[in-house]
Write a protein that holds these residues in place. Structure first.
Motif, PDB file in Angstrom:
ATOM      1  N   ASP A  54      45.214  51.673  38.323  1.00  9.58           N
ATOM      2  CA  ASP A  54      45.612  50.255  38.348  1.00  9.58           C
ATOM      3  C   ASP A  54      44.778  49.488  39.377  1.00  9.58           C
ATOM      4  O   ASP A  54      44.283  48.397  39.097  1.00  9.58           O
ATOM      5  CB  ASP A  54      47.105  50.118  38.708  1.00  9.58           C
ATOM      6  N   ALA A  55      44.637  50.088  40.554  1.00  8.94           N
ATOM      7  CA  ALA A  55      43.890  49.413  41.624  1.00  8.94           C
ATOM      8  C   ALA A  55      42.418  49.288  41.234  1.00  8.94           C
ATOM      9  O   ALA A  55      41.767  48.274  41.521  1.00  8.94           O
ATOM     10  CB  ALA A  55      44.029  50.190  42.925  1.00  8.94           C
ATOM     11  N   ARG A  56      41.917  50.291  40.561  1.00 11.83           N
ATOM     12  CA  ARG A  56      40.491  50.307  40.222  1.00 11.83           C
ATOM     13  C   ARG A  56      40.106  49.147  39.296  1.00 11.83           C
ATOM     14  O   ARG A  56      39.070  48.523  39.467  1.00 11.83           O
ATOM     15  CB  ARG A  56      40.142  51.637  39.554  1.00 11.83           C
ATOM     16  N   LYS A  57      40.948  48.904  38.285  1.00 13.95           N
ATOM     17  CA  LYS A  57      40.595  47.869  37.301  1.00 13.95           C
ATOM     18  C   LYS A  57      40.372  46.535  37.993  1.00 13.95           C
ATOM     19  O   LYS A  57      39.411  45.831  37.734  1.00 13.95           O
ATOM     20  CB  LYS A  57      41.725  47.736  36.277  1.00 13.95           C
ATOM     21  N   ARG A  58      41.283  46.188  38.898  1.00 18.97           N
ATOM     22  CA  ARG A  58      41.150  44.900  39.598  1.00 18.97           C
ATOM     23  C   ARG A  58      39.995  44.922  40.585  1.00 18.97           C
ATOM     24  O   ARG A  58      39.302  43.931  40.780  1.00 18.97           O
ATOM     25  CB  ARG A  58      42.461  44.595  40.332  1.00 18.97           C
ATOM     26  N   SER A  59      39.767  46.102  41.184  1.00 17.85           N
ATOM     27  CA  SER A  59      38.729  46.175  42.228  1.00 17.85           C
ATOM     28  C   SER A  59      37.327  45.961  41.650  1.00 17.85           C
ATOM     29  O   SER A  59      36.388  45.679  42.396  1.00 17.85           O
ATOM     30  CB  SER A  59      38.783  47.530  42.932  1.00 17.85           C
ATOM     31  N   MET A  60      37.191  46.076  40.343  1.00 16.92           N
ATOM     32  CA  MET A  60      35.864  45.875  39.743  1.00 16.92           C
ATOM     33  C   MET A  60      35.374  44.441  39.982  1.00 16.92           C
ATOM     34  O   MET A  60      34.177  44.174  40.019  1.00 16.92           O
ATOM     35  CB  MET A  60      35.904  46.175  38.232  1.00 16.92           C
ATOM     36  N   ALA A  61      36.325  43.508  40.155  1.00 21.88           N
ATOM     37  CA  ALA A  61      35.924  42.123  40.425  1.00 21.88           C
ATOM     38  C   ALA A  61      35.203  42.037  41.771  1.00 21.88           C
ATOM     39  O   ALA A  61      34.304  41.206  41.949  1.00 21.88           O
ATOM     40  CB  ALA A  61      37.151  41.208  40.418  1.00 21.88           C
ATOM     41  N   ARG A  62      35.606  42.907  42.714  1.00 20.21           N
ATOM     42  CA  ARG A  62      34.938  42.884  44.030  1.00 20.21           C
ATOM     43  C   ARG A  62      33.487  43.320  43.909  1.00 20.21           C
ATOM     44  O   ARG A  62      32.622  42.888  44.646  1.00 20.21           O
ATOM     45  CB  ARG A  62      35.684  43.788  45.026  1.00 20.21           C
ATOM     46  N   ALA A 112      43.414  46.823  28.501  1.00 22.40           N
ATOM     47  CA  ALA A 112      41.960  46.933  28.660  1.00 22.40           C
ATOM     48  C   ALA A 112      41.568  46.558  30.094  1.00 22.40           C
ATOM     49  O   ALA A 112      42.113  45.597  30.653  1.00 22.40           O
ATOM     50  CB  ALA A 112      41.260  45.998  27.676  1.00 22.40           C
ATOM     51  N   PRO A 113      40.632  47.298  30.712  1.00 22.70           N
ATOM     52  CA  PRO A 113      40.195  46.945  32.068  1.00 22.70           C
ATOM     53  C   PRO A 113      39.723  45.504  32.171  1.00 22.70           C
ATOM     54  O   PRO A 113      39.867  44.874  33.219  1.00 22.70           O
ATOM     55  CB  PRO A 113      39.032  47.919  32.322  1.00 22.70           C
TER      56      PRO A 113
END
Ligand code: NAD
Length: 463
Positions: A293-301, A333-334
């Motif tokens: 879960d954390a990874r999907k959002r962290s891709m924006a960083r 979807a990510p």
């Protein structure tokens, strides 16, 4: 044999069509009247390669039909598959079994003569017992057996997977039911597809254990990718190096933006809950769910780091929305978490996906949907490859470079080679592989500098 399929979604429609193609007479039932009307007209409500032709052929030859009338379909059926959805229950992550239990009640009312009820939906261990109880309570006179027969097909390759499965799992101790299920799958048995007969509870758990294991493998390589980025190693070579070990195997070792889709996220959550309920928490899976879960959002960083962490006012082009290629399925979807995070950071988002935009429109706000890849890239400050559709694998890099306001590519699927992208003047970052900046601390080498260098290189007359 006469077969009714309850639930004509990704699994029900593919299963029903393939079982009809085996030669059985199949009625696919759904309570969504629009879906059934469309199917009767020969229109396929989902994107799944090869499905349209197979539906038309079998419907044309009279073996496959569609209806909303569950009772009529069940009354004449020898076997009834339950293939309704089992999404995460809002709030606690358990599987929501209300569709399964509603279907069981409706089936009970229509039973006529010995019928085998086969649960193809992914359901927690013990669900078959409850389905049996519901039917027994509603129809004490009925002759039936409840079998677990989980489905392992992958969207995008669903027909192939249904017709060439690695194994068929059949959970029942009822000998008559075993024979009937074997008869349904007989064409596959002739091809020596192994059938694993086991208890119903074991079959139910096999499905969750399989999905949870694959999700764990993906999460493992994603975390190794993060380490590779910091340590200056290449995750693709690590994956190859470990995948060649037969005990490990090479599949599901592609680092990326985190797993999504209609199955892995919800099935991991449901298994975590089941295990907690039994007092045997599976901590590795609790970690898998949280990390993913954390990874999907962290891709924006990752995207923001190309602009010193500030995305406000930037335009980001997202290529690929679906959780994987060759499907229109947008569930978890990510791209959903990524785009929301990009917007939260103040970016404007343009997007293109060959099949997923219709579903995406219902799930995302303020996204500009584009006609094609190059339309999407035009004027963008960064381009993010989120899904590895075939058509994104051989982009015209020179054209792309000329169209973009800023030549920044963030490749979350490792489709391109860093050297190739640098040669074309892009500031390029990917997942777990050394790229221009990945092995350098941001302070040492701000990506703005790479971008301006890339622009200068791009303007050089050699092109
Ligand atoms: P889906 O949401 O695409 O389809 C479910 C369908 O069931 C819907 O069309 C809905 O209208 C219908 N439905 C619900 N209740 C009904 C009822 N009482 N009568 C008639 N129709 C009813 O779901 P899906 O992706 O096909 O998944 C179905 C099950 O298969 C889930 O348990 C899922 O976990 C499992 N599964 C899915 C996949 C996959 O790749 N999608 C793979 C393996 C297993």
């Amino acid at each position: 044999m006469r077969v009714a399929i309850i639930g004509t979604g990704y699994v029900g429609l593919v299963s029903g069509t393939c079982i009809a193609d085996f030669g059985h007479t199949v009625v696919c039932v759904d309570k969504d009247a629009n879906k059934i009307e469309a199917l009767k007209r020969g229109e396929i409500p989902i994107y799944e390669p090869g499905l349209q032709d197979l539906v038309r052929t079998n419907a044309g030859q009279g073996r496959l039909s569609f209806t909303t009338a569950l009772q009529e379909a069940v009354r004449v059926a020898d076997a009834v598959f339950i293939a309704v959805g089992t999404p995460s229950r809002r709030g606690d992550g358990h599987a929501d079994l209300s569709y399964v239990y509603d279907a069981a009640r409706e089936i009970a009312n229509a039973l006529d003569g010995y019928t085998v009820i086969i649960t193809k939906s992914t359901v927690p261990v013990g669900t078959g017992d409850e389905v049996e109880r519901i039917i027994q309570d509603a129809r004490p006179d009925a002759k039936f057996a409840v079998v677990s027969n989980p489905e392992f097909l992958r969207e995008g390759a669903a027909i192939h997977d249904f017709k060439h499965p690695d194994r068929i799992v059949v959970g029942t101790e009822d000998e008559q039911a075993k024979k009937l299920v074997a008869e349904i799958y007989r064409p596959l048995n002739l091809n020596h597809v192994p059938i694993l007969y086991t208890t119903r509870r074991t079959a139910e758990l096999i499905k969750y254990a399989a999905n949870a294991f694959l999700a764990t493998k993906i999460t493992f390589i994603n975390e190794i990718a993060d380490l590779c980025e910091k340590a200056g190693a290449d995750v693709q070579e690590v994956a190859r190096g470990i995948g060649l070990d037969n005990r490990i195997g090479s599949k599901f070792l592609h680092a990326g933006p985190g797993f999504g889709g209609s199955c892995f996220p919800k099935d991991v959550r449901a298994l975590v809950k089941t295990a907690q309920d039994y007092g045997v928490p599976i901590r590795i899976l609790e970690a898998v769910a949280a990390v993913n879960d954390a990874r999907k959002r962290s891709m924006a960083r990752k995207v923001a780091s190309a602009f010193g962490g500030v995305l406000r006012g930037k335009t980001v082009a997202v290529l690929g929305l679906t959780f994987k290629p060759n499907t229109d399925d947008m569930r978890e979807a990510p791209a959903l978490a990524l785009i929301t995070a990009l917007q939260d950071m103040g970016a404007r988002v343009r997007a293109f996906d060959p099949a997923g935009m219709r579903q995406a429109e219902t799930l995302l706000n303020n996204v500009v949907y584009c006609e094609n890849t190059y339309d999407c890239a035009e004027g963008a400050d960064a381009l993010v490859i989120t899904t590895e559709w075939e058509q994104f694998r051989a982009l015209d890099l020179e054209r792309l470079h000329n169209l973009m306001a800023c030549p920044v590519v963030v490749d979350l699927r490792n489709v391109y080679r860093p050297e190739e992208m640098h040669r074309h003047g892009f500031a390029y970052s990917c997942v777990g592989r050394p790229s221009a900046t990945a092995h350098l601390a941001e302070d040492d080498f701000p990506l703005e500098r790479v971008i301006s260098m890339a622009k200068v290189r791009a303007r050089a007359p050699t092109r």
